[in-house]
Design a protein around this motif. Structure first.
Motif, mmCIF file in Angstrom:
data_model
loop_
_atom_site.group_PDB
_atom_site.id
_atom_site.type_symbol
_atom_site.label_atom_id
_atom_site.label_comp_id
_atom_site.label_asym_id
_atom_site.label_seq_id
_atom_site.Cartn_x
_atom_site.Cartn_y
_atom_site.Cartn_z
ATOM 1 N N GLY A 334 0.733 -1.250 -0.011
ATOM 2 C CA GLY A 334 -0.005 -0.003 -0.130
ATOM 3 C C GLY A 334 0.891 1.349 0.004
ATOM 4 N N ALA A 335 2.037 1.066 -0.042
ATOM 5 C CA ALA A 335 2.937 2.247 -0.056
ATOM 6 C C ALA A 335 3.017 2.816 -1.200
ATOM 7 N N MET A 336 3.197 4.365 -1.488
ATOM 8 C CA MET A 336 3.416 4.941 -2.646
ATOM 9 C C MET A 336 5.012 4.863 -3.258
ATOM 10 N N ASP A 337 5.069 4.673 -4.432
ATOM 11 C CA ASP A 337 6.310 4.397 -5.016
ATOM 12 C C ASP A 337 6.871 5.542 -5.917
ATOM 13 N N ILE A 338 8.316 6.167 -5.909
ATOM 14 C CA ILE A 338 8.623 6.972 -6.653
ATOM 15 C C ILE A 338 10.065 6.485 -7.222
ATOM 16 N N TRP A 339 10.155 6.596 -8.649
ATOM 17 C CA TRP A 339 11.315 5.868 -9.426
ATOM 18 C C TRP A 339 12.100 6.957 -9.620
ATOM 19 N N VAL A 340 13.442 6.756 -9.074
ATOM 20 C CA VAL A 340 14.520 7.651 -9.406
ATOM 21 C C VAL A 340 15.868 7.200 -10.130
ATOM 22 N N ALA A 341 16.318 8.033 -10.670
ATOM 23 C CA ALA A 341 17.601 7.855 -11.659
ATOM 24 C C ALA A 341 18.567 8.454 -11.144
ATOM 25 N N THR A 342 19.552 8.214 -10.441
ATOM 26 C CA THR A 342 20.675 8.762 -9.989
ATOM 27 C C THR A 342 21.729 9.101 -10.746
ATOM 28 N N LYS A 343 23.034 9.855 -10.303
ATOM 29 C CA LYS A 343 23.973 10.258 -10.658
ATOM 30 C C LYS A 343 23.835 10.796 -12.356
ATOM 31 N N VAL A 344 23.063 11.490 -12.633
ATOM 32 C CA VAL A 344 22.809 11.810 -14.089
ATOM 33 C C VAL A 344 23.786 13.043 -14.427
ATOM 34 N N ASP A 345 24.647 13.505 -13.411
ATOM 35 C CA ASP A 345 25.449 14.237 -13.867
ATOM 36 C C ASP A 345 26.850 13.710 -14.357
ATOM 37 N N GLN A 346 26.786 12.418 -14.242
ATOM 38 C CA GLN A 346 28.119 11.554 -14.681
ATOM 39 C C GLN A 346 27.639 10.646 -16.016
ATOM 40 N N ALA A 347 26.274 11.035 -16.465
ATOM 41 C CA ALA A 347 25.699 10.573 -17.661
ATOM 42 C C ALA A 347 25.875 11.219 -18.979
ATOM 43 N N SER A 348 26.413 10.534 -19.940
ATOM 44 C CA SER A 348 26.591 11.374 -21.287
ATOM 45 C C SER A 348 25.129 11.726 -21.835
ATOM 46 N N SER A 349 24.338 10.872 -21.906
ATOM 47 C CA SER A 349 22.923 10.924 -22.416
ATOM 48 C C SER A 349 22.004 9.917 -21.337
ATOM 49 N N VAL A 350 20.778 10.303 -21.088
ATOM 50 C CA VAL A 350 19.750 9.696 -20.284
ATOM 51 C C VAL A 350 18.586 9.581 -20.827
ATOM 52 N N ALA A 351 18.201 8.337 -21.295
ATOM 53 C CA ALA A 351 16.771 8.044 -21.899
ATOM 54 C C ALA A 351 15.819 7.159 -20.900
ATOM 55 N N LEU A 352 15.296 8.134 -20.083
ATOM 56 C CA LEU A 352 14.422 7.157 -18.857
ATOM 57 C C LEU A 352 12.989 6.771 -19.199
ATOM 58 N N PRO A 353 12.571 5.702 -18.756
ATOM 59 C CA PRO A 353 11.005 5.500 -19.110
ATOM 60 C C PRO A 353 10.265 6.632 -18.476
ATOM 61 N N THR A 359 18.051 12.334 -11.247
ATOM 62 C CA THR A 359 18.625 13.499 -10.036
ATOM 63 C C THR A 359 19.987 13.082 -10.303
ATOM 64 N N SER A 360 20.495 14.329 -9.456
ATOM 65 C CA SER A 360 22.404 14.188 -9.142
ATOM 66 C C SER A 360 22.293 15.061 -7.808
ATOM 67 N N SER A 361 22.831 14.153 -6.936
ATOM 68 C CA SER A 361 23.086 14.505 -5.601
ATOM 69 C C SER A 361 24.146 15.534 -5.496
ATOM 70 N N VAL A 362 25.191 15.409 -6.751
ATOM 71 C CA VAL A 362 26.112 16.238 -6.457
ATOM 72 C C VAL A 362 25.967 17.815 -7.304
ATOM 73 N N SER A 363 25.265 17.540 -8.357
ATOM 74 C CA SER A 363 24.871 18.915 -8.956
ATOM 75 C C SER A 363 23.486 19.460 -8.560
ATOM 76 N N GLY A 364 22.816 18.578 -7.808
ATOM 77 C CA GLY A 364 21.496 19.090 -7.450
ATOM 78 C C GLY A 364 20.323 19.071 -8.348
ATOM 79 N N GLU A 365 20.730 18.512 -9.464
ATOM 80 C CA GLU A 365 19.827 18.355 -10.785
ATOM 81 C C GLU A 365 18.638 17.408 -10.157
ATOM 82 N N GLY A 366 17.515 17.955 -10.389
ATOM 83 C CA GLY A 366 16.141 17.229 -10.045
ATOM 84 C C GLY A 366 15.773 17.106 -8.605
#
Length: 458
Positions: A334-353, A359-366
């Protein structure tokens, strides 16, 4: 208020146009009513169904109908019952109801079917209220809460507490009966221990109901993912200070790490967990790893909201995502779910569902976007939890407070050796209060408050 010697009928499907509609019949003369409508009767067998045309008179005429019959008392209401399944046209259903009434039934009142189920012992009061919660649920959260209450997640512990109270009362009163024989059925030390345990269970139930009744409590947010998915770094970022150890080495987090913070206007508890590893039989995990996995799974089950994290720089991102989504489905509570892609600052390109947050915990993006999504979901959860199931919380709040107070008084009386006669009196009060919550003890006033909120046909 109700006459249960009558046979009742009502439309049981929503009163809106639909391909199919249902009419429900229940009562001691249900089989006689069905026979007047030319429905074949087989009173000596279990539930059965037949298909036939029922004539409702001009201008409609014969209506093709499938009739499901419960000829004995083994039905939802504990009485002979039947359902007519036919076209969902409201004029047609209304004509069919009038035909059943002409055959000897009467129109049901609001909540009468569920009340009969309660009086027959098919449901207790908390489950009866959950029926209304299921009917009126407008979202996944409110439906999950109502279904869990219908399954007995509230009534079962209450009945267990009441049974334990009765056992304790029996021991105390047995000692009173043999007070002159110097026979001790239960020591004061054991009595206090059991009373303290019961009061703790009562207080936990009161906290649960207070949350359903709109009371504000910390929302638990658990972070889940495979090792080195960036969960700990994300916890630090959301908490806005360093609380979890961060390292590039997978498996840094072993024990659960919790921190209280605020997101939007909500107080939340963030829970960092060990990375998900395979603990299947034969897999060589050490004892510490197994305990870490058990703690992480428990934290996931207890969470109100879960952040599922995947490192988007990994080559097998899609496979990791699929594993996480499977884990979420297997552990859904019954919990609610959030789907998080981390470390986007290190990815050259991101194609997410669709539905995944980069998100990036380093740059603060997202991160700000994630906070907004979390706050919105908590708002949604609060709205859904203040649906019909809170009727149980409102009805039971004072009664459970009285039960807890009586249990506390029994503890104090025992500690001060005031006599088991007074302890027994307090225990009887607590037992009665718990019986009123589940419906083991009820009055017409209690039933009226519960069932007056139902619609006709339920």
């Amino acid at each position: 208020m109700f006459d249960f010697d009558d046979t009742i009928v009502a439309i049981a499907s929503p009163t809106t146009p639909a391909p199919r509609g249902i009419i429900r019949i229940s009562g001691p003369d249900a089989l006689h009513v069905l026979s007047q409508l030319t429905v074949p009767i087989a009173a000596d067998q279990g539930a059965y169904s037949v298909e036939l045309d029922i004539d409702v008179g001009p201008p409609i005429g014969a209506v093709p109908t499938r009739v499901l019959v419960w000829p004995t008392n083994r039905s939802y209401t504990g009485q002979p019952s039947a359902e007519f399944h036919t076209y969902g046209s409201l004029p047609l259903l209304a004509a069919l109801v009038e035909t059943v009434i002409s055959a000897g039934a009467r129109a049901a009142r609001p909540g009468e079917f569920t009340m009969r189920a309660f009086l027959a012992g098919r449901l207790d009061l908390t489950q009866a209220e959950a029926v209304l919660g299921v009917i009126e649920a407008e979202g996944r959260g409110s439906l999950d809460h109502a279904l869990r209450q219908l399954a007995g997640n509230l009534s079962k512990p209450l009945e267990q507490m009441r049974a334990a109270m009765l056992d304790l009362l029996a021991d105390v009163e047995a000692g009173l009966d043999f007070v002159d024989e110097d026979i001790e059925f239960i020591s004061d030390q054991e009595l206090i221990r059991r009373l303290l345990d019961l009061r703790e269970q009562l207080d936990q139930t009161r906290t649960l109901l207070r949350q359903r009744d709109g009371g504000r409590a910390n929302v638990t947010i658990t972070l889940r993912g495979e090792p080195n998915a960036g969960k700990s770094h994300l916890v630090n970022c959301l908490a806005d200070h360093h609380v979890a150890i961060v390292a590039d080495v997978a498996g840094t987090t072993r024990d659960v790490v919790t921190v209280e913070t605020s997101i939007g206007r909500h107080q939340v508890t963030l829970v960092d967990t060990a990375g998900i590893e395979d603990t299947a039989e034969g897999n060589e995990l050490d004892e510490l790893a197994r305990k870490s996995q058990w703690q992480a799974s428990r934290a996931s089950r207890d969470a109100h909201l879960r952040l599922w994290c995947v490192d988007c720089t990994r080559a097998d991102f899609q496979a990791a995502r699929a594993r996480l989504e499977s884990a979420a489905d297997d552990n859904r509570q019954g919990a609610m779910d959030i789907w998080v892609a981390t470390k986007v600052d290190q990815a050259s390109s991101v194609a997410l569902p669709a539905g995944w947050l980069p998100t990036s915990s380093v740059s603060g993006e997202g991160i700000d976007d994630l906070r907004v999504v979390i706050a919105d979901l908590i708002d949604q959860r609060d709205r859904e939890e203040t649906g019909s199931v809170i009727g149980t919380a409102a009805r039971c709040r004072g009664t459970l407070e009285h039960a807890s107070a009586a249990t506390g008084a029994a503890i104090e009386l025992t500690e001060h050796r005031q006599g088991h006669e007074l302890v027994a009196m307090e225990l009887r009060t607590a037992v009665q209060c718990l019986g009123e919550v589940t419906g083991a003890i009820y009055t017409d006033d209690i039933l009226d408050r519960v069932f007056s909120r139902f619609c006709i046909g339920k």
